[in-house]
Design a protein around this motif. Structure first.
Motif, PDB file in Angstrom:
ATOM      1  N   TYR A  62      13.390  -6.725  -1.942  1.00  0.00           N
ATOM      2  CA  TYR A  62      14.235  -6.927  -3.045  1.00  0.00           C
ATOM      3  C   TYR A  62      15.151  -8.051  -2.634  1.00  0.00           C
ATOM      4  N   PRO A  63      15.856  -8.149  -1.652  1.00  0.00           N
ATOM      5  CA  PRO A  63      16.852  -9.415  -1.595  1.00  0.00           C
ATOM      6  C   PRO A  63      16.179 -10.796  -1.749  1.00  0.00           C
ATOM      7  N   ARG A  64      14.893 -10.683  -1.390  1.00  0.00           N
ATOM      8  CA  ARG A  64      14.186 -11.869  -1.665  1.00  0.00           C
ATOM      9  C   ARG A  64      13.821 -12.476  -2.823  1.00  0.00           C
ATOM     10  N   PHE A  65      13.395 -11.346  -3.819  1.00  0.00           N
ATOM     11  CA  PHE A  65      13.082 -11.708  -5.236  1.00  0.00           C
ATOM     12  C   PHE A  65      14.000 -11.296  -6.295  1.00  0.00           C
ATOM     13  N   GLY A  66      15.104 -10.466  -5.664  1.00  0.00           N
ATOM     14  CA  GLY A  66      16.184 -10.017  -6.555  1.00  0.00           C
ATOM     15  C   GLY A  66      17.231 -11.013  -6.965  1.00  0.00           C
ATOM     16  N   PHE A  67      17.356 -12.079  -5.969  1.00  0.00           N
ATOM     17  CA  PHE A  67      18.560 -12.911  -6.306  1.00  0.00           C
ATOM     18  C   PHE A  67      17.883 -14.345  -6.444  1.00  0.00           C
ATOM     19  N   VAL A  68      18.495 -15.091  -7.243  1.00  0.00           N
ATOM     20  CA  VAL A  68      17.876 -16.364  -7.781  1.00  0.00           C
ATOM     21  C   VAL A  68      18.986 -17.629  -7.901  1.00  0.00           C
ATOM     22  N   VAL A  69      18.628 -18.714  -7.836  1.00  0.00           N
ATOM     23  CA  VAL A  69      19.350 -19.823  -8.273  1.00  0.00           C
ATOM     24  C   VAL A  69      18.729 -20.527  -9.332  1.00  0.00           C
ATOM     25  N   ARG A  70      19.539 -20.734 -10.560  1.00  0.00           N
ATOM     26  CA  ARG A  70      19.070 -21.133 -11.730  1.00  0.00           C
ATOM     27  C   ARG A  70      19.915 -22.514 -11.924  1.00  0.00           C
ATOM     28  N   ARG A  71      19.047 -23.575 -12.637  1.00  0.00           N
ATOM     29  CA  ARG A  71      19.923 -24.670 -12.985  1.00  0.00           C
ATOM     30  C   ARG A  71      19.631 -25.171 -14.550  1.00  0.00           C
ATOM     31  N   ILE A  72      20.902 -25.476 -15.225  1.00  0.00           N
ATOM     32  CA  ILE A  72      20.921 -25.645 -16.483  1.00  0.00           C
ATOM     33  C   ILE A  72      21.426 -27.117 -16.492  1.00  0.00           C
ATOM     34  N   GLU A  73      20.767 -27.895 -17.531  1.00  0.00           N
ATOM     35  CA  GLU A  73      21.590 -29.096 -17.512  1.00  0.00           C
ATOM     36  C   GLU A  73      22.782 -29.049 -18.387  1.00  0.00           C
ATOM     37  N   GLY A  74      23.795 -29.828 -17.857  1.00  0.00           N
ATOM     38  CA  GLY A  74      25.270 -29.653 -18.300  1.00  0.00           C
ATOM     39  C   GLY A  74      26.174 -29.890 -17.139  1.00  0.00           C
ATOM     40  N   SER A  75      27.344 -29.901 -17.723  1.00  0.00           N
ATOM     41  CA  SER A  75      28.460 -30.010 -16.922  1.00  0.00           C
ATOM     42  C   SER A  75      29.701 -29.008 -16.715  1.00  0.00           C
ATOM     43  N   THR A  76      30.023 -28.374 -15.659  1.00  0.00           N
ATOM     44  CA  THR A  76      30.796 -27.484 -15.714  1.00  0.00           C
ATOM     45  C   THR A  76      32.217 -27.823 -16.331  1.00  0.00           C
ATOM     46  N   GLU A  77      32.688 -29.019 -16.286  1.00  0.00           N
ATOM     47  CA  GLU A  77      33.953 -29.373 -16.697  1.00  0.00           C
ATOM     48  C   GLU A  77      33.885 -29.420 -18.222  1.00  0.00           C
TER      49      GLU A  77
END
Length: 157
Positions: A62-77
């Motif tokens: 579960y910890p291997r596939f239950g947590f992810v990192v996703r990227r979205i084009e944009g700026s946090t500011e």
């Protein structure tokens, strides 16, 4: 250590789910066995040992596939308002902001419980992308909303 704790949480949640399902089957009369027979069969046949093995394997993975990192084009500011709004509409609120990172947690106790208290989602900037890091269910909900909000903002500019 964090991986092990997440596995234990998921193992406990799966065990509770199995117990609840068995109790519901017994309460509604859909079980072919009595409560005593169910407990006996659980510990003396390979069927339930196989189920227990499957639960252990799922909890370990579960910890291997239950947590992810996703990227979205944009700026946090530039898209800060859209980020906060996307998290708010998904049931999360901003709890901490430091070192260019925003940390969001689930607002309601029920959502926190459903996410096994692994409701922390971190947001940071990485080059041209906004990075969402956390539990898959929370990140997926927010990612879709945030991407839509950023695209709507870009069209209106």
């Amino acid at each position: 250590m964090n991986y092990f704790l997440r596995s234990l949480k998921y193992f406990a949640a799966l065990c509770v789910l199995c117990i609840v399902l068995m109790a519901l089957m017994l309460a509604t009369g859909t079980s072919a066995l009595s409560a005593r027979d169910t407990v006996y069969v659980m510990f003396h046949t390979t069927r339930y040992l196989t189920m227990l093995g499957a639960i252990v394997v799922l909890a370990a993975l579960y910890p291997r596939f239950g947590f992810v990192v996703r990227r979205i084009e944009g700026s946090t500011e530039r898209h800060r308002q859209q980020i906060v709004h996307a998290f708010k509409s998904a049931g999360f609120s901003l709890v901490c902001e430091a070192d260019g990172r925003m940390i969001f947690r689930a607002e309601s106790f029920l959502l926190r419980l459903l996410l096994l208290f692994e409701d922390r989602i971190a947001v940071r900037q990485d080059g041209e992308h906004i990075v969402l890091d956390g539990i898959r269910r929370g990140v997926a909900r927010v990612e879709y909303r945030l991407d839509s909000y950023i695209r709507m903002t870009a069209r209106n500019e």
